[in-house]
Design a protein around this motif. Structure first.
Motif, mmCIF file in Angstrom:
data_model
loop_
_atom_site.group_PDB
_atom_site.id
_atom_site.type_symbol
_atom_site.label_atom_id
_atom_site.label_comp_id
_atom_site.label_asym_id
_atom_site.label_seq_id
_atom_site.Cartn_x
_atom_site.Cartn_y
_atom_site.Cartn_z
ATOM 1 N N TYR A 69 0.821 -1.218 0.000
ATOM 2 C CA TYR A 69 0.000 0.000 0.000
ATOM 3 C C TYR A 69 0.849 1.260 0.000
ATOM 4 O O TYR A 69 0.315 2.358 -0.014
ATOM 5 N N VAL A 70 2.162 1.123 0.035
ATOM 6 C CA VAL A 70 3.027 2.297 -0.069
ATOM 7 C C VAL A 70 3.239 2.676 -1.537
ATOM 8 O O VAL A 70 3.546 3.822 -1.848
ATOM 9 N N SER A 71 3.095 1.737 -2.422
ATOM 10 C CA SER A 71 3.237 2.016 -3.861
ATOM 11 C C SER A 71 2.164 1.234 -4.624
ATOM 12 O O SER A 71 2.490 0.331 -5.410
ATOM 13 N N PRO A 72 0.891 1.568 -4.413
ATOM 14 C CA PRO A 72 -0.192 0.743 -4.985
ATOM 15 C C PRO A 72 -0.233 0.725 -6.509
ATOM 16 O O PRO A 72 -0.670 -0.265 -7.101
ATOM 17 N N LEU A 73 0.235 1.791 -7.148
ATOM 18 C CA LEU A 73 0.177 1.830 -8.614
ATOM 19 C C LEU A 73 1.003 0.714 -9.246
ATOM 20 O O LEU A 73 0.659 0.187 -10.305
ATOM 21 N N MET A 74 2.097 0.345 -8.588
ATOM 22 C CA MET A 74 2.931 -0.733 -9.130
ATOM 23 C C MET A 74 2.190 -2.069 -9.077
ATOM 24 O O MET A 74 2.352 -2.918 -9.952
ATOM 25 N N ASN A 75 1.374 -2.250 -8.040
ATOM 26 C CA ASN A 75 0.575 -3.484 -7.952
ATOM 27 C C ASN A 75 -0.466 -3.515 -9.067
ATOM 28 O O ASN A 75 -0.701 -4.566 -9.689
ATOM 29 N N ASN A 76 -1.117 -2.348 -9.309
ATOM 30 C CA ASN A 76 -2.110 -2.255 -10.384
ATOM 31 C C ASN A 76 -1.490 -2.665 -11.718
ATOM 32 O O ASN A 76 -2.066 -3.452 -12.481
ATOM 33 N N VAL A 77 -0.294 -2.128 -11.989
ATOM 34 C CA VAL A 77 0.377 -2.400 -13.269
ATOM 35 C C VAL A 77 0.744 -3.885 -13.380
ATOM 36 O O VAL A 77 0.490 -4.532 -14.401
ATOM 37 N N GLY A 78 1.329 -4.440 -12.332
ATOM 38 C CA GLY A 78 1.770 -5.836 -12.382
ATOM 39 C C GLY A 78 0.628 -6.799 -12.641
ATOM 40 O O GLY A 78 0.760 -7.727 -13.451
ATOM 41 N N TYR A 79 -0.500 -6.569 -11.989
ATOM 42 C CA TYR A 79 -1.625 -7.493 -12.151
ATOM 43 C C TYR A 79 -2.203 -7.433 -13.567
ATOM 44 O O TYR A 79 -2.384 -8.478 -14.207
ATOM 45 N N VAL A 80 -2.491 -6.234 -14.065
ATOM 46 C CA VAL A 80 -3.141 -6.175 -15.382
ATOM 47 C C VAL A 80 -2.191 -6.674 -16.478
ATOM 48 O O VAL A 80 -2.652 -7.253 -17.473
ATOM 49 N N MET A 81 -0.889 -6.495 -16.300
ATOM 50 C CA MET A 81 0.041 -7.018 -17.307
ATOM 51 C C MET A 81 0.006 -8.547 -17.348
ATOM 52 O O MET A 81 0.137 -9.142 -18.421
ATOM 53 N N ALA A 82 -0.182 -9.171 -16.192
ATOM 54 C CA ALA A 82 -0.280 -10.633 -16.176
ATOM 55 C C ALA A 82 -1.536 -11.089 -16.917
ATOM 56 O O ALA A 82 -1.494 -12.047 -17.710
ATOM 57 N N VAL A 83 -2.657 -10.418 -16.664
ATOM 58 C CA VAL A 83 -3.904 -10.804 -17.341
ATOM 59 C C VAL A 83 -3.785 -10.549 -18.847
ATOM 60 O O VAL A 83 -4.215 -11.382 -19.669
ATOM 61 N N GLU A 84 -3.209 -9.413 -19.221
ATOM 62 C CA GLU A 84 -3.041 -9.105 -20.649
ATOM 63 C C GLU A 84 -2.142 -10.135 -21.336
ATOM 64 O O GLU A 84 -2.362 -10.487 -22.505
ATOM 65 N N LYS A 85 -1.150 -10.625 -20.606
ATOM 66 C CA LYS A 85 -0.267 -11.657 -21.181
ATOM 67 C C LYS A 85 -1.053 -12.931 -21.466
ATOM 68 O O LYS A 85 -0.852 -13.587 -22.499
#
Length: 392
Positions: A69-85
């Motif tokens: 929760y200190v850098s939530p945007l990085m979590n957002n990016v990592g998850y959607v990139m996995a789904v897009e892959k």
């Protein structure tokens, strides 16, 4: 506090003010020397992975805010990139640049808090306030872009929630050219060669390169041990391969080196941000595929096909092809990976997160054994354990 033979058993947490979150550490002391250390987690288990099986693919994104929760945007990016892959889609180039920009801003955001809080734990409160201003400026940028300061939920599978504005870019350039560099220089002058700080951190909580690899370390803690592993260079994603930046490493793997690595990584993130703002192209930020991303609102109001696409995504979720995939990004604490299995339905069959904190926290007993109890606080602060990603 209990006594076992001649040794004392001391309980740190889960509510001890010296801990960085809700986890418990039980130390066995001989005098003030740590003989043994038992780390215990389970006080903040939020069932992220299991809950994800009962939501649509898109509804998982807000849950990822609460990992680190200190850098939530990085979590957002990592998850959607996995789904897009797993779906097999590429987002537009502008979206890739924006994702890179928000990730590097988040890295600085995360390191500012980690270093500031670690110095507070050592009694150097002033530095926390030097880092407060740039953190607030980044928070303001994030709030303007996403509508929230912490629970950002900014990315979408196939793109982003909103585009950058010219005003936002102007503000961001000012922050990365003025506010952040000035704060880093101030703290560097106050701390890096400070005799008290050096005595409290040099040789404290060291780990060798071999042991760090064996424990599964990634991120700043691994690079402080001399291993130049960084997914942005070793397995480039987004547009990192278009930027000139260095991966800083040190050799000792101790608390002092972990501080040095994070300080230098902020400079490198600033280099990336400057290049990203110079290179970012115009264009769309979302794929033109209504099976994946919601149609524009004006289309939904006037076009029956857009209305039906909107309804199906909201009610049934995106249909991700059956299969499994692992995708990882270089988050502020290290490798953040998502292992995803789809059965072809609108909800995930299984999501497993590989958080960087878990391996690092697991190794802490080895790192503090033989040190003084006061050193444990210095070591723990330098590891930047975030309970939200530690337990999922």
């Amino acid at each position: 506090m209990e006594r076992e033979g001649d040794n004392v058993i001391l309980n740190l947490g889960p509510t001890h003010p010296a801990t960085h979150g809700v986890f418990r550490i039980v130390v066995e002391l001989d005098g003030e020397t740590i003989v043994n250390c038992d780390n215990q987690i389970g006080f903040l288990h939020r069932c992220f992975e299991k809950e994800s099986e009962n939501t649509t693919w898109g509804q998982v994104i807000p849950y990822t805010d609460r990992l680190n929760y200190v850098s939530p945007l990085m979590n957002n990016v990592g998850y959607v990139m996995a789904v897009e892959k797993l779906i097999g889609i590429d987002v537009p180039e502008r979206a890739e640049y924006i994702r890179t920009i928000i990730c590097e801003l988040s890295r600085i955001w995360d390191h500012l808090l980690c270093i500031g809080a670690a110095l507070v734990d050592l009694g150097a409160l002033t530095n926390f306030w030097y880092f407060w201003r740039p953190r607030e400026d980044i928070y303001d940028l994030v709030e303007e872009l996403t509508g929230a300061r912490l629970t950002t939920c900014y990315t979408r599978i196939g793109g982003l929630m909103a585009d950058l504005t010219d005003t936002w870019v102007r503000k961001a350039r000012h922050v990365i050219r003025e506010t952040i560099p000035n704060a880093i220089r101030d703290v560097d002058r106050l701390v890096t060669k400070n005799r008290i700080f050096m005595d409290r951190t040099i040789g404290i909580g060291p780990i060798s390169a071999e042991d760090a690899i064996a424990w599964g370390f990634t991120g700043p803690c691994l690079r402080a041990a001399g291993v130049p592993y960084d997914l942005r260079k070793d397995q480039p994603y987004l547009v990192y391969d278009r930027f000139d930046f260095d991966i800083p490493i040190t050799d000792n793997g101790d608390t002092y080196d972990r501080y040095l690595i994070r300080m230098e990584e902020m400079w490198q993130s600033l280099r990336i941000l400057e290049q990203a703002f110079d290179q970012i192209p115009d264009g769309p930020i979302n794929v033109e595929n209504w099976d994946v991303i919601l149609p524009p609102k004006d289309e939904v109001h006037e076009n029956i096909e857009a209305l039906m696409a909107h309804f199906k995504i909201i009610m049934e979720g995106i249909k991700v092809p059956p299969g499994e995939v692992y995708h990882a990004t270089e988050a502020a604490n290290g490798e953040l990976g998502f292992y995803i299995i789809s059965s072809g339905e609108g909800t995930p069959y299984k999501i497993k997160v590989r958080p960087p904190c878990f391996a690092i926290f697991s190794a802490m007993p080895q790192m503090v054994r033989g040190h003084m109890v006061a050193d444990l606080i210095a070591v723990m602060s330098s590891l930047n354990i975030i309970a939200g990603e530690l337990e999922r």
